[in-house]
Design a protein around this motif. Structure first.
Motif, short mmCIF file in Angstrom:
data_model
loop_
_atom_site.label_atom_id
_atom_site.label_comp_id
_atom_site.label_asym_id
_atom_site.label_seq_id
_atom_site.Cartn_x
_atom_site.Cartn_y
_atom_site.Cartn_z
N LEU A 464 0.86 -1.17 0.00
CA LEU A 464 0.00 0.00 0.00
C LEU A 464 0.90 1.23 0.00
CD1 LEU A 464 -2.78 -0.94 2.60
CD2 LEU A 464 -3.14 -0.43 0.17
N VAL A 465 0.73 2.08 -1.00
CA VAL A 465 1.52 3.30 -1.13
C VAL A 465 0.58 4.48 -0.95
CG1 VAL A 465 3.16 4.58 -2.55
CG2 VAL A 465 3.00 2.09 -2.78
N LEU A 466 0.82 5.25 0.11
CA LEU A 466 -0.05 6.37 0.44
C LEU A 466 0.69 7.66 0.13
CD1 LEU A 466 -1.42 4.98 3.83
CD2 LEU A 466 -2.29 4.63 1.50
N PRO A 467 0.13 8.51 -0.73
CA PRO A 467 0.87 9.67 -1.23
C PRO A 467 1.02 10.76 -0.16
CG PRO A 467 -1.39 9.73 -2.03
CD PRO A 467 -1.23 8.42 -1.31
N ALA A 468 2.26 11.10 0.13
CA ALA A 468 2.55 12.09 1.17
C ALA A 468 2.99 13.40 0.53
CB ALA A 468 3.65 11.58 2.10
N THR A 469 2.65 14.49 1.17
CA THR A 469 3.10 15.80 0.70
C THR A 469 4.58 15.98 0.98
OG1 THR A 469 2.39 16.71 2.83
CG2 THR A 469 0.88 16.96 0.96
N THR A 470 5.20 16.84 0.18
CA THR A 470 6.56 17.28 0.49
C THR A 470 6.48 18.45 1.46
OG1 THR A 470 6.68 18.92 -1.28
CG2 THR A 470 7.29 16.65 -1.84
N THR A 471 7.61 18.83 1.97
CA THR A 471 7.66 19.95 2.91
C THR A 471 7.13 21.24 2.29
OG1 THR A 471 9.15 21.25 4.30
CG2 THR A 471 10.06 20.38 2.27
N LEU A 472 7.26 21.39 0.97
CA LEU A 472 6.80 22.61 0.30
C LEU A 472 5.29 22.76 0.35
CD1 LEU A 472 9.00 22.37 -2.92
CD2 LEU A 472 9.37 23.91 -0.99
N GLU A 473 4.58 21.66 0.62
CA GLU A 473 3.12 21.66 0.53
C GLU A 473 2.42 21.72 1.88
OE1 GLU A 473 2.30 18.31 -2.39
OE2 GLU A 473 4.49 18.50 -2.43
N ARG A 474 3.16 22.16 2.92
CA ARG A 474 2.57 22.23 4.24
C ARG A 474 3.32 23.26 5.09
NH1 ARG A 474 5.04 16.25 4.49
NH2 ARG A 474 7.07 16.77 5.32
N ASP A 475 2.68 23.76 6.12
CA ASP A 475 3.30 24.68 7.06
C ASP A 475 4.06 23.89 8.12
OD1 ASP A 475 2.11 26.90 5.85
OD2 ASP A 475 0.32 26.78 7.12
N ASP A 476 5.08 24.54 8.72
CA ASP A 476 5.84 23.85 9.76
C ASP A 476 6.77 24.84 10.46
OD1 ASP A 476 6.70 21.76 11.39
OD2 ASP A 476 6.96 20.39 9.69
N LEU A 477 7.49 24.33 11.44
CA LEU A 477 8.53 25.07 12.15
C LEU A 477 9.86 24.40 11.85
CD1 LEU A 477 6.79 25.15 15.67
CD2 LEU A 477 6.75 26.98 13.96
N GLY A 478 10.86 25.17 11.44
CA GLY A 478 12.15 24.59 11.09
C GLY A 478 13.26 25.08 11.99
#
Length: 771
Positions: A464-478
């Motif tokens: 089962l391959v579940l498509p994940a977003t890249t870091t560019l496609e979500r907000d976060d703290l770096g």
């Protein structure tokens, strides 16, 4: 905390493991600009636009045909089966049902939570944290410990110096730049590795510090088979050592210093234990072999006079012995680290500004930058009730040999029986060795589930391959513990296709399994990010409060992180008073002989640093079926295998394949020329690569970086037609002490490939997936 708002008009702030940047997405492409405050931004930023290349992305959930039709079970078709597109509800239902079946039928010790920490520079969307949090609320899973980067060093350091401070917080760069008179760089300090840091690097300062030290008059000695493991501008003396013989050289340097009475007897007596045992070994009391310069010369290819001269130079000046992480990624990898520490003890400069030893300078941008004295925003993972774990580099052993006993750091352990592998973040077909064996291992579980952004080998071996977003496609703290800034990672682009964040995928699964509240804590993604920031703020000492609430921080895009000491000297307090500042070793001192390690009875890791010839040196270079010694090091054109199709990575390919470097003399002896397509073979496998000639490579040595996406699409030609060296390397542990990765060295032959070259299909989707 100082607040420095800095916004490029029309661009959003973001960050990656190779540094902060600003990006603008127009729908037809991504424009990336380095942060102007970074004195040496990484060229790897040019790879980032490839993250939004739809041709390689997993754009919807998929199931492997054989698993979908035949149900769970071991299946050798993993890796070359076709895929069937699913809806999200179908995928969630299937994944939840299989998780529930396995844990209820076999227990949570049958679940393996696979991940590796480089999935994102973000603190919330950190796949390893997300998958562990999710599986922990389901009752836990078997996990891994350690890493591929310095897996042999960590257990050894705990025995020898009582902890990981040489890895986590060595002497800081400003101290080295000001005080070190002689850098002896064992394994080098390659600029390529100093581009990256787990969690990011707001400022790339290593090149500047090295230049400052050289301008002050510091001397550099490079001990490596590769001349470009240290920047040419440092004018280092290059000692092109035979790979895998660094331990012999380090032991001979210690023996020479002691033999000439140049050692620090007082330091060895007051701050170390076991020097008498080590001295007996150096002078052949046990085996009749004196570990002197002449002995080492025959092994290392460095003449005895040079070794003697280097020993005298080191004893005469403030010397920093730097040990790269690469040294310990080979058989008996614990030994060069221990021998390097012993050499620093013999010199007696540990705890002095600019002297002693360091482990990992140049291996990562954060090493030597100092550590923040407070924790960072971190997603709580909860408690894992399952006590079973494995050393990370033994994953294939676990899957292939359930129930098999093995040794690890004084313990006798047993591999658990794994029925379901759940992987989120990382690609074992990059980090692991002997990929043919790894493919057999991944054929064994009932089910493999993977969150993937691209159609990597990990995705192609999942059911089962579940498509994940890249870091560019979500907000976060770096941010990172060694970094100087907290970055507001604004979402740059909308999710491609049907991709979801790891959190969103796990939330849907948790809801299906009745544990949504336990997993989410009642928060959505944006609420979690704000909570992590404000909770972190509340825990800071008052004088370090940034003075910005989340909304203000998010608008500013960045805050500077104070509190990191500008100057730090490893073991300074210990040197000043070893009784008051005892190390966490049995003796409280540096253990040049460890009675505890000796008690384990490991022939492959005795109680003191020792020369144990790796199997790769059973024959001299130039002899046998595989006359060359391959160095499989980290690439300069990408981080591990990430964005292998990006601009910087793609431009370095030769014939679309990973470049292999050879000395011109070795190429001429084989009738090869630069630009040729070559076949590289070992006792384990074979790979196609494009030949590059370079006198920066020691004769008898070949160099092929890791990270080309594994491509077994033409097995009649080569195990990998794209140039992944991990098809060539052996899957064995460093020793029974650490069970670390040994992927750095292997014996090979290089020959011209004269047939019709097969196409590289690593960057194409598998069968059944719309191109």
């Amino acid at each position: 905390m100082a607040h420095h708002g800095f916004v490029i008009e029309g661009y959003r702030p973001h960050s990656a493991h190779w540094g902060p940047f600003h990006a603008a997405y127009a729908g037809d492409g991504l424009d990336v600009r380095p942060d102007p405050r970074d004195p040496a931004p990484s060229p790897l930023l040019r790879n980032i636009p490839a993250a939004l290349d739809e041709r390689l992305r997993v754009l919807a959930p998929y199931a492997r045909r054989g698993w979908l039709d035949g149900g769970p079970g071991a299946d050798g078709r993993r890796g070359h089966d076709e895929y069937v597109r699913l809806s999200w509800p179908e995928a969630i239902e299937l994944a939840a049902a299989e998780l529930d079946r396995c844990r209820r039928t076999f227990g949570n010790t049958a679940l393996y939570g696979g991940s590796y920490g480089w999935g994102s520079a973000g603190r919330f969307h950190h796949p390893q944290s997300q998958i562990h949090r999710f599986l922990n609320v389901l009752g836990g899973c078997v996990r891994s410990v350690g890493n591929y980067s310095f897996g042999a060093s960590a257990p050894l350091l705990r025995h020898v110096v009582g902890g990981l401070e040489p890895l986590d917080n060595p002497t800081s760069w400003p101290v080295l730049a000001e005080h070190t008179e002689h850098f002896v760089c064992v394994g080098g300090m390659p600029a390529k590795n100093a581009q990256v840091n787990a969690g990011g690097a707001a400022r790339h300062t290593v090149p500047g510090h090295l230049r400052a030290a050289r301008a002050r008059g510091a001397r550099f000695t490079l001990i490596s088979p590769l001349r470009d493991d240290l920047a040419a501008e440092l004018d280092a003396e290059w000692l092109p050592v035979v790979p895998g013989t660094d331990t012999a050289l380090l032991l001979a340097l210690s023996q020479t210093i002691v033999d000439r009475g140049l050692h620090d007897e007082n330091f060895l007596r007051t701050h170390c234990t076991g020097f008498d045992r080590l001295r007996d070994y150096l002078f052949g009391a046990d085996d009749g072999v004196v570990k002197d310069a002449a002995w080492a010369a025959a092994l290392t290819g460095i003449d005895a006079a040079t070794i003697v001269r280097l020993a005298g130079q080191m004893a005469a000046r403030r010397t920093m012995v730097t040990l790269s992480w690469s040294l310990q990624r080979s058989r008996h990898g614990e030994q060069p680290v221990w021998a390097g520490i012993a050499l620093a003890c013999v010199l007696g400069q540990i705890g002095l500004p600019g002297g002693g030893f360091g482990h990992g300078y140049g291996s990562s941008a954060g090493v030597g930058e100092g550590s923040l004295p407070y924790p960072l925003p971190t997603l709580p993972q909860g408690r894992n009730p399952v006590e079973e774990y494995i050393p990370v580099a033994r994953v294939a052993d676990m899957l292939l040999e359930p129930g098999q006993e093995y040794d690890f750091d004084g313990q006798r352990r047993r591999y658990p029986g794994i029925r379901l592998v759940y992987w989120a973040g990382g690609n074992p077909f990059h980090h692991h060795q002997d990929l043919t064996r790894l493919r057999r291992a991944f054929a064994r579980p009932d089910t493999v589930i993977a969150h993937e952004q691209f159609w990597t080998a990990m995705a192609r071996h999942a059911d089962l391959v579940l498509p994940a977003t890249t870091t560019l496609e979500r907000d976060d703290l770096g941010c990172a513990r060694q970094d100087s800034a907290l970055i507001a990672m604004h979402r740059v682009a909308p999710p491609l296709g049907e991709a979801r964040s790891d959190f969103a995928i796990f939330r849907a699964l948790a809801a299906e399994l009745g544990v949504e509240q336990e997993f989410t804590g009642g928060r959505g993604e944006r609420e979690w990010i704000e909570h992590l920031y404000e909770d972190w703020r509340a825990r800071l000492p008052g004088e370090l409060d940034p003075g910005l609430d989340f909304a203000a921080f998010w608008q500013a895009g960045r805050i500077e992180l104070p509190g990191k000491p500008a100057r730090h000297v490893l073991y300074e307090d210990f040197r000043a008073d070893p009784r008051r500042h005892r190390l966490s070793t049995p003796s409280g001192l540096i253990e040049l002989y460890s009675a505890e390690i000796a008690s384990y009875g490991y022939a492959d890791c005795p109680g003191h640093p020792a020369w144990l010839a790796p199997e790769e040196l059973a024959e001299p270079l130039g002899d046998g079926e595989f006359p060359l010694l391959l160095v499989a090091n980290n690439p300069a054109t990408r981080l591990h295998s990430q964005l292998d199709h990006g601009a910087t990575s793609a431009e370095a390919k030769v014939h679309g394949r990973e470049p292999l470097r050879l000395h011109p003399d070795d190429a001429a002896a084989r009738g090869l020329a630069g630009g040729d397509l070559v076949r590289v073979t070992s006792a384990t496998g074979s790979a196609l690569a494009g030949l590059v000639l370079s006198d920066a490579v020691r004769p008898g040595v070949a160099q092929l970086s890791t990270g080309a996406w594994f491509d077994p699409s033409a097995p009649e030609v080569a195990t990998c037609v794209h140039g992944n060296p991990n098809v060539l390397t052996r899957d064995v542990g460093t020793s029974r002490l650490a069970q670390g990765c040994t992927g750095q060295l292997t014996r090979v032959q290089v020959e011209a490939f004269t047939g019709t070259p097969p196409p590289v299909r690593a960057h194409e989707p598998p069968r059944g997936v719309d191109a």
